[in-house]
Design a protein around this motif. Structure first.
Motif, PDB file in Angstrom:
ATOM      1  N   ILE A   1      10.188   1.125  10.750  1.00  0.00           N
ATOM      2  CA  ILE A   1       9.914  -0.408  10.892  1.00  0.00           C
ATOM      3  C   ILE A   1      10.094  -0.493  12.374  1.00  0.00           C
ATOM      4  CG2 ILE A   1       9.238  -3.096  10.573  1.00  0.00           C
ATOM      5  CD1 ILE A   1       8.718  -2.185   7.789  1.00  0.00           C
ATOM      6  N   GLU A   2       9.569   0.162  13.255  1.00  0.00           N
ATOM      7  CA  GLU A   2      10.174  -0.594  15.311  1.00  0.00           C
ATOM      8  C   GLU A   2       9.183  -1.750  15.630  1.00  0.00           C
ATOM      9  OE1 GLU A   2      10.250   3.609  16.640  1.00  0.00           O
ATOM     10  OE2 GLU A   2       7.471   3.552  16.701  1.00  0.00           O
ATOM     11  N   GLY A   3      10.250  -1.880  16.250  1.00  0.00           N
ATOM     12  CA  GLY A   3       9.299  -2.557  17.578  1.00  0.00           C
ATOM     13  C   GLY A   3       9.783  -1.944  19.207  1.00  0.00           C
ATOM     14  N   LYS A   4       8.617  -1.989  19.515  1.00  0.00           N
ATOM     15  CA  LYS A   4       8.333  -1.162  20.978  1.00  0.00           C
ATOM     16  C   LYS A   4       8.761  -2.448  22.043  1.00  0.00           C
ATOM     17  CE  LYS A   4       9.171   3.264  20.295  1.00  0.00           C
ATOM     18  NZ  LYS A   4       8.004   5.253  20.680  1.00  0.00           N
TER      19      LYS A   4
ATOM     20  N   ILE B   1      11.650  17.125  11.170  1.00  0.00           N
ATOM     21  CA  ILE B   1      10.806  15.113  11.032  1.00  0.00           C
ATOM     22  C   ILE B   1       9.573  15.785  11.449  1.00  0.00           C
ATOM     23  CG2 ILE B   1      10.602  12.780  10.559  1.00  0.00           C
ATOM     24  CD1 ILE B   1      13.598  12.233  10.894  1.00  0.00           C
ATOM     25  N   VAL B   2       8.248  15.054  10.447  1.00  0.00           N
ATOM     26  CA  VAL B   2       6.382  14.961  10.653  1.00  0.00           C
ATOM     27  C   VAL B   2       6.874  13.283  10.757  1.00  0.00           C
ATOM     28  CG1 VAL B   2       4.347  15.611   9.646  1.00  0.00           C
ATOM     29  CG2 VAL B   2       6.402  17.362   9.619  1.00  0.00           C
ATOM     30  N   LYS B   3       6.049  13.375  11.592  1.00  0.00           N
ATOM     31  CA  LYS B   3       6.320  11.355  11.679  1.00  0.00           C
ATOM     32  C   LYS B   3       4.224  11.499  11.676  1.00  0.00           C
ATOM     33  CE  LYS B   3       7.436   7.755  14.741  1.00  0.00           C
ATOM     34  NZ  LYS B   3       8.146   7.087  15.621  1.00  0.00           N
ATOM     35  N   HIS B   4       4.101   9.948  10.360  1.00  0.00           N
ATOM     36  CA  HIS B   4       2.923  10.004  10.493  1.00  0.00           C
ATOM     37  C   HIS B   4       2.329   8.187  11.049  1.00  0.00           C
ATOM     38  CE1 HIS B   4      -1.487   9.472   9.296  1.00  0.00           C
ATOM     39  NE2 HIS B   4      -1.175   8.785   8.375  1.00  0.00           N
ATOM     40  N   LYS B   5       1.644   7.923  11.525  1.00  0.00           N
ATOM     41  CA  LYS B   5       1.047   6.912  11.817  1.00  0.00           C
ATOM     42  C   LYS B   5       0.750   5.750  10.704  1.00  0.00           C
ATOM     43  CE  LYS B   5       1.773   4.593  15.410  1.00  0.00           C
ATOM     44  NZ  LYS B   5       1.074   4.432  17.612  1.00  0.00           N
ATOM     45  N   ILE B   6       0.662   4.503  10.278  1.00  0.00           N
ATOM     46  CA  ILE B   6       0.481   3.954   9.412  1.00  0.00           C
ATOM     47  C   ILE B   6      -0.206   2.879   9.755  1.00  0.00           C
ATOM     48  CG2 ILE B   6       0.391   2.462   7.123  1.00  0.00           C
ATOM     49  CD1 ILE B   6       0.990   5.504   6.542  1.00  0.00           C
ATOM     50  N   ALA B   7       0.062   1.538  10.653  1.00  0.00           N
ATOM     51  CA  ALA B   7      -0.484   0.108  11.586  1.00  0.00           C
ATOM     52  C   ALA B   7       0.575  -0.044  12.507  1.00  0.00           C
ATOM     53  CB  ALA B   7      -0.523  -0.547  10.386  1.00  0.00           C
ATOM     54  N   ASP B   8      -0.323  -0.951  13.049  1.00  0.00           N
ATOM     55  CA  ASP B   8      -0.307  -1.390  14.438  1.00  0.00           C
ATOM     56  C   ASP B   8       0.109  -3.032  14.398  1.00  0.00           C
ATOM     57  OD1 ASP B   8       1.532   0.747  15.682  1.00  0.00           O
ATOM     58  OD2 ASP B   8      -0.043   1.550  16.544  1.00  0.00           O
TER      59      ASP B   8
ATOM     60  N   GLN C   1       1.294  -1.172   0.032  1.00  0.00           N
ATOM     61  CA  GLN C   1      -0.173  -0.193   0.003  1.00  0.00           C
ATOM     62  C   GLN C   1       1.069   1.370  -0.096  1.00  0.00           C
ATOM     63  OE1 GLN C   1      -2.753  -1.533   3.524  1.00  0.00           O
ATOM     64  NE2 GLN C   1      -3.945  -1.820   2.537  1.00  0.00           N
ATOM     65  N   LEU C   2       2.132   1.230   0.139  1.00  0.00           N
ATOM     66  CA  LEU C   2       2.801   2.454   0.189  1.00  0.00           C
ATOM     67  C   LEU C   2       4.095   2.158  -0.993  1.00  0.00           C
ATOM     68  CD1 LEU C   2       3.803   2.481   4.187  1.00  0.00           C
ATOM     69  CD2 LEU C   2       2.239   3.663   3.012  1.00  0.00           C
ATOM     70  N   SER C   3       3.833   1.665  -2.395  1.00  0.00           N
ATOM     71  CA  SER C   3       4.391   1.809  -2.764  1.00  0.00           C
ATOM     72  C   SER C   3       4.281   2.867  -3.441  1.00  0.00           C
ATOM     73  CB  SER C   3       3.477   0.166  -4.439  1.00  0.00           C
ATOM     74  OG  SER C   3       2.292   0.738  -4.584  1.00  0.00           O
ATOM     75  N   ASP C   4       3.597   3.810  -3.476  1.00  0.00           N
ATOM     76  CA  ASP C   4       4.028   5.089  -4.417  1.00  0.00           C
ATOM     77  C   ASP C   4       4.835   5.981  -3.416  1.00  0.00           C
ATOM     78  OD1 ASP C   4       2.463   4.914  -2.017  1.00  0.00           O
ATOM     79  OD2 ASP C   4       1.473   7.124  -2.678  1.00  0.00           O
ATOM     80  N   ILE C   5       5.417   4.827  -2.102  1.00  0.00           N
ATOM     81  CA  ILE C   5       6.444   6.160  -1.392  1.00  0.00           C
ATOM     82  C   ILE C   5       7.437   6.287  -1.991  1.00  0.00           C
ATOM     83  CG2 ILE C   5       7.306   6.227   1.183  1.00  0.00           C
ATOM     84  CD1 ILE C   5       4.879   7.143   0.882  1.00  0.00           C
TER      85      ILE C   5
ATOM     86  N   ASN D   1       5.514   3.841  10.193  1.00  0.00           N
ATOM     87  CA  ASN D   1       5.382   4.686  10.184  1.00  0.00           C
ATOM     88  C   ASN D   1       6.161   5.117   8.934  1.00  0.00           C
ATOM     89  OD1 ASN D   1       4.118   4.532  12.905  1.00  0.00           O
ATOM     90  ND2 ASN D   1       6.224   5.116  13.763  1.00  0.00           N
ATOM     91  N   LEU D   2       5.388   6.783   8.651  1.00  0.00           N
ATOM     92  CA  LEU D   2       6.111   7.559   7.308  1.00  0.00           C
ATOM     93  C   LEU D   2       6.620   8.544   8.304  1.00  0.00           C
ATOM     94  CD1 LEU D   2       3.797   7.374   4.790  1.00  0.00           C
ATOM     95  CD2 LEU D   2       5.701   6.708   3.895  1.00  0.00           C
ATOM     96  N   GLU D   3       8.414   8.832   7.931  1.00  0.00           N
ATOM     97  CA  GLU D   3       8.869  10.146   8.370  1.00  0.00           C
ATOM     98  C   GLU D   3       9.053  11.042   7.336  1.00  0.00           C
ATOM     99  OE1 GLU D   3      12.415   9.092  10.838  1.00  0.00           O
ATOM    100  OE2 GLU D   3      10.606   8.663  12.100  1.00  0.00           O
TER     101      GLU D   3
END
Length: 548
Positions: free
Chosen positions: A279-282, A403-410, A264-268, A427-429
């Motif tokens: 991509i992070e795991g907390k 940076i401007v950060k936006h969450k996509i999915a969890d 779904q983010l292939s246009d990035i 996320n997108l940064e």
């Protein structure tokens, strides 16, 4: 009456009886030499010779030494094995002055003199044997921390680990028996097998291969498969009916989730200087009503995202003591992977860095939103949630990023075996301004507060978070960040201190491998995802003690 005629008749009868008995005795005597010519019953087991019968003692040799021809003939006769010892006793010793060969009647019963002498049963218990060094079954493995201490105290114990074993492919095949058990095979390398099993040995690899340094192998070997083949003594052991093991369900679910989100983010753009996929795991806890989630399961699993979104929330915090323990664990791991050390020879190094930064957040204005890349804006649904984060180096004051950060999915992993869970976020940064950056962003990018909310003009914007971070980068694909965060509620006023642990994987590597996978080429997409999940499981395990 004259009885003489009766007595004469009686005498005649007696004489007649004597004559009959004499003829029968003569007949028996005439037949006696031919008694042994009758065929003997067929023996059931191994047989030995039977000596010829002795008719008259005068026909026997007078020498004190047994006639070897008689013994040679005896070996050609057939007598049951049970009579072997009995026949040996019939042969006279050399010092015997009189040699007599007795007639032995064939029988299926074992003579009394052939019965083995019964011995009293040995008592079971400790043998009382004392060892000058640990026996082979009590010696430590090389992986045991006390192995070096054992070798120093008992140098000869190190030799058992240096003996080369026969490769699994060269081991003899085993022969199945009708009752399902296997017959013991021949000795391997001079070592006798006990009950059909090889002696315990951890050296199951081919000669010249170091099992404790698998990263030196080129190409690498499947140690798990070789170990099972050695232990079962089946050189062609296969893992499953499809030969390979199926992908674990949690790894497959995570792989499918990554494929869906990245598609779904292939246009990035792939230029990370403009927009970067993070991509992070907390590591933290899944909470429900401010209590940690408890599910009736025994192993880690992925929780449904819709249920988590409506019922729970995630808190990415750790206890200070466990945070310090994680620091020690990561330092030991870094040292073990040091290529200059003996333990890490040939390893990929883990790069360790220590940074101290200050993050400040300001709301983004409409002009600032329009300044973002177009591909980024297409995935933003609520512009009011966007904030501009400015990162400054604490020591030099240099602006490092804006940076401007936006969450996509969890995606949440619940871990019932420990005290910590994991939340995987995508996320997108967007890099709002390329370097070099001005320490102060332009006012048109910010949604400035109203006059009532304005602070003193001379006062500088206070930082929101001060981060003391230790980073561990592995292969430039995975990075683990151990961070101490101190939030501030005002100028010079410190607030809450939090301890965070997170894991990142390079999205550029995943996107590249996913492109190869979708194109039908050889790819490493599944392996990169498996490494990310494996590292997350290690952090959850080491971050908190397991439940009893």
């Amino acid at each position: 009456m004259d009885m003489n005629h009766l007595l004469a008749a009686a005498d005649a009868v007696v004489s007649l009886d004597d004559a009959i008995d004499g003829r029968q005795a003569a007949a028996r005597k005439a037949r006696a030499p031919y008694q042994m010519m009758r065929p003997s019953p067929k023996p059931k087991g191994q047989a030995i010779a039977l000596p010829p019968p002795a008719t008259e003692p005068s026909n026997l040799p007078t020498s004190t030494t047994p006639d070897r021809s008689v013994l040679q003939q005896a070996t050609e006769q057939t007598v049951p094995v049970a009579n072997l010892e009995a026949m040996q006793k019939l042969v006279p010793k050399e010092e015997s002055p009189d040699v007599r060969i007795m007639d032995v009647k064939l029988t299926h019963k074992r003579p009394a003199e052939a019965e083995p002498v019964s011995q009293p049963a040995a008592k079971r218990g400790r043998s009382g044997r004392k060892y000058n060094e640990p026996p082979i079954w009590a010696r430590l493995s090389r992986k045991n921390p006390r192995y070096d201490e054992q070798v120093r105290k008992y140098p000869s114990t190190a030799q058992s680990h240096q003996q080369q074993r026969v490769p699994p492919a060269a081991q003899p095949a085993i022969t199945p028996r009708a009752n399902g058990h296997h017959q013991p095979g021949p000795p391997v390398n001079g070592q006798t097998q006990v009950n059909g099993h090889l002696p315990a040995d951890d050296n199951y690899l081919p000669p010249g291969i170091e099992g404790n340094r698998p990263w030196l192998e080129n190409p690498p070997l499947d140690h798990d498969l070789l170990r099972v083949r050695h232990a079962t003594r089946r050189p062609k052991w296969e893992k499953t009916i499809e030969y390979t093991m199926p992908v674990p369900d949690m790894q497959r679910a995570l792989t499918d989730w990554f494929e869906m989100q990245l598609s779904q983010l292939s246009d990035i753009t792939t230029d990370e200087r403009v927009v970067e996929i993070e991509i992070e795991g907390k590591i933290g806890q899944i909470l429900i009503d401010e209590q940690r989630l408890g599910l009736p399961i025994a192993v880690p699993t992925i929780v449904g995202p819709d249920w988590i979104k409506t019922k729970c929330h995630f808190e990415s915090k750790m206890a200070e003591g466990q945070h310090a323990a994680m620091n020690k664990f990561l330092n030991r791991t870094t040292e073990a992977a040091n290529p200059t050390a003996s333990s890490g020879r040939g390893r990929e190094p883990i790069i360790h860095t220590h940074t101290k930064q200050i993050d400040s957040f300001q709301p983004l204005s409409a002009a600032g939103f329009q300044a973002l890349p177009e591909s980024f804006r297409r995935h933003v649904h609520n512009r009011s949630d966007l904030k501009l984060r400015t990162t400054v180096d604490k020591a030099s004051g240099k602006t490092l990023a804006r940076i401007v950060k936006h969450k996509i999915a969890d995606l949440h992993i619940y871990n019932p075996q420990g005290v910590y869970d994991c939340r995987i976020s995508l996320n997108l940064e967007a890099k709002l301004m390329p370097p070099p950056l001005d320490p102060n962003p332009p006012d048109e990018l910010l949604a400035l507060p109203s006059a009532a909310e304005m602070v003193e003009p001379s006062a500088k914007p206070s930082p929101d978070r001060e981060k003391d971070r230790l980073s561990y980068n592995h292969m430039d694909v995975y990075q683990i960040d151990l961070t101490k965060v101190e939030s501030k509620s005002g100028v010079g006023i410190r607030g809450e201190t939090a301890y965070e642990l997170e894991l990142e994987v390079k999205a550029g590597v995943l996107r590249e491998q996913m492109g190869l996978k979708f194109g039908g080429h050889v790819h490493g997409f599944d392996g990169v995802v498996a490494g990310f999940l494996g590292n997350a499981m290690v952090l959850m395990r080491e971050g908190g003690a397991r439940k009893s």
